[in-house]
Design a protein around this motif. Structure first.
Motif, short mmCIF file in Angstrom:
data_model
loop_
_atom_site.label_atom_id
_atom_site.label_comp_id
_atom_site.label_asym_id
_atom_site.label_seq_id
_atom_site.Cartn_x
_atom_site.Cartn_y
_atom_site.Cartn_z
N GLY A 1 5.49 -1.22 -6.61
CA GLY A 1 5.88 -2.36 -7.42
C GLY A 1 4.68 -3.29 -7.59
N ASN A 2 4.86 -4.53 -7.20
CA ASN A 2 3.77 -5.51 -7.29
C ASN A 2 3.11 -5.75 -5.94
N GLN A 3 3.29 -4.83 -5.02
CA GLN A 3 2.61 -4.92 -3.73
C GLN A 3 1.59 -3.79 -3.61
N ILE A 4 0.51 -4.08 -2.91
CA ILE A 4 -0.54 -3.10 -2.64
C ILE A 4 -0.67 -2.96 -1.14
N ILE A 5 -0.70 -1.72 -0.66
CA ILE A 5 -0.80 -1.47 0.78
C ILE A 5 -2.06 -0.67 1.07
N LEU A 6 -2.89 -1.20 1.94
CA LEU A 6 -4.07 -0.50 2.42
C LEU A 6 -3.76 0.08 3.79
N ASN A 7 -3.92 1.37 3.95
CA ASN A 7 -3.65 2.05 5.22
C ASN A 7 -4.97 2.38 5.88
N MET A 8 -5.22 1.76 7.03
CA MET A 8 -6.46 1.95 7.77
C MET A 8 -6.17 2.71 9.06
N PRO A 9 -6.46 4.01 9.10
CA PRO A 9 -6.20 4.78 10.31
C PRO A 9 -6.97 4.20 11.49
N SER A 10 -6.29 4.05 12.62
CA SER A 10 -6.93 3.44 13.78
C SER A 10 -8.10 4.26 14.30
#
Length: 215
Positions: A98-107
């Motif tokens: 939608g209008n959200q952006i998610i950045l996934n940063m693997p630990s």
């Protein structure tokens, strides 16, 4: 239920104020967000967990205009495009919902095993994120910490919070307005893959940054 989470989160944030300087890796009271330090980011997080509009009101009160109508999607489109360009090949994924952006940063690329200090080699990646956040100021920034199921519940919960807070502190140290942040640790409670395999556990160990339009 939310009040219980609030109390636990507040206590963990106060403890974590004495953990990590993300610039040097030294164990000391964090000063990376300036004079307000941990308290400001923790306060923003508590306001969000309480279900209030603290961040929104603070940002609008500071003169950062809210987005409306077609400007919402257009602004998030520009955010997404620049983040994808900046983060290509870094191991950080960019997802639009939608209008959200998610950045996934693997630990595994962000932290050493069982540590909450951001790896020095990951600083340039966070610098790239900060550039975009500073360019487009009309978003709120939620930082979520997650672990796999290895280890005790409390340990995982605390570690996830400290890691999320380290990322938020680093970004704030790069000039991102600390009033935009909320920081939450979920421990092992929100897996995205099976914890029965090494590959699944690696996917579950992550820090996520969620950008939402200021409306």
């Amino acid at each position: 239920m939310k009040k219980t989470v609030l109390a636990a989160t507040a206590a963990a944030f106060l403890v974590s104020a004495c953990t990590t300087d993300p610039y040097t890796g030294e164990q000391k009271v964090s000063n990376t967000v300036g004079g307000a330090g941990i308290g400001a980011i923790a306060g923003a997080a508590l306001g969000t967990l309480a279900g209030g509009n603290d961040r929104r009101n603070a940002l609008i009160g500071a003169g950062i205009g809210a987005l409306a109508g077609g400007a919402i999607g257009a602004t998030m489109d520009r955010n997404e495009a620049e983040l994808r360009a900046q983060l290509q090949g870094t191991g950080v994924s960019v997802t639009r919902s939608g209008n959200q952006i998610i950045l996934n940063m693997p630990s595994d690329i962000t932290f050493a095993t069982d540590q909450d200090s951001v790896k020095a080699q990951f600083y340039p990646v966070l610098n790239s994120v900060a550039l975009v956040l500073n360019k487009y100021k009309q978003t709120t920034v939620d930082v979520f910490g997650h672990t796999d199921s290895t280890g005790g519940d409390q340990h995982n919960f605390d570690l996830s919070q400290r890691r999320a807070l380290s990322v938020a502190n680093y970004l704030a140290g790069q000039g991102v307005d600390q009033r935009r942040f909320a920081v939450t640790g979920f421990g092992k409670t929100r897996p995205v893959a099976s914890n029965a395999t090494a590959e699944g556990r690696a996917q579950n160990r992550r820090v996520e940054i969620q950008l939402s339009p200021l409306t």
